[in-house]
Design an enzyme around this catalytic site. Structure first.
Site, PDB file in Angstrom:
ATOM      1  N   ARG A  60       2.460  29.832  62.226  1.00  0.00           N
ATOM      2  CA  ARG A  60       3.569  30.485  61.039  1.00  0.00           C
ATOM      3  C   ARG A  60       3.349  30.166  59.636  1.00  0.00           C
ATOM      4  NH1 ARG A  60       5.398  27.834  65.703  1.00  0.00           N
ATOM      5  NH2 ARG A  60       5.308  25.714  64.803  1.00  0.00           N
ATOM      6  N   GLU A  97       1.700  15.264  66.110  1.00  0.00           N
ATOM      7  CA  GLU A  97       2.897  14.496  66.989  1.00  0.00           C
ATOM      8  C   GLU A  97       2.623  14.550  68.538  1.00  0.00           C
ATOM      9  OE1 GLU A  97       4.776  17.994  65.305  1.00  0.00           O
ATOM     10  OE2 GLU A  97       3.093  16.948  64.759  1.00  0.00           O
TER      11      GLU A  97
END
Length: 177
Positions: A60, A97
């Site tokens: 993105r 993460e």
């Protein structure tokens, strides 16, 4: 009521894993007012500064980075996932993460001394951004700053990048993961 960038972002629970609150910027990109607002706010702190390249982090960050580069009248360079760029690349492993990954950059994309703005949609742990920064610095680039639409403060990315001496711009923050 005046809308903010945060108002255009939807949250999708339990994606990509249970317990994750995914902050979806596709709704921001799809709205012309929201998208313009986000790009304008990412550009504003750097207007008038010498920025030689904008680096967008996969994926993105490509959308935002291209628009920011256009507004700053400078070049755009993608930092991609491993194996996606043709030609000679340099790579950097990092943890994120949900696991581990590697990003790559063309070995001739940044020239020594060029001032580079790093752009992405979301700052979580800071692992992807740090990997991109390391690649840019290995090629001799100087980081002018890092700009993100969303900060997830609880995950520590801001602290991680500030410890590296980075200047950060974020447009909004969400609590949780």
């Amino acid at each position: 009521m005046t809308r903010t960038v945060k108002d255009f972002i939807r949250t999708i629970p339990d994606f990509p894993h249970e317990g994750i609150m995914f902050r979806d910027v596709t709704t921001l990109f799809a709205d012309p007012q929201g998208f313009r607002m986000a790009v304008d706010q990412l550009v504003a702190p750097f207007a008038g500064q010498r920025i030689d390249k904008v680096v967008g982090l996969e994926a993105r960050g490509f959308i935002l980075g291209g628009a920011v580069a256009h507004q700053l009248s400078t070049g755009f360079v993608p930092v991609r996932k491993a194996g996606k760029l043709p030609g000679r690349v340099i790579g950097q492993d990092y943890t994120l993460e949900y696991g581990e990954a590697r990003v790559e950059l063309h070995d001739d994309a940044i020239q020594p001394g060029e001032r580079v703005l790093v752009v992405d949609d979301l700052l979580a742990t800071g692992g992807t951004a740090e990997a991109g920064i390391k690649l840019i610095e290995r090629l001799g680039g100087e980081i002018a700053g890092c700009a993100f639409v969303i900060d997830l403060p609880e995950l520590g990315g801001r602290d991680r990048l500030e410890k590296l001496g980075m200047s950060l711009v974020t447009l909004c923050a969400f609590e949780g993961t």
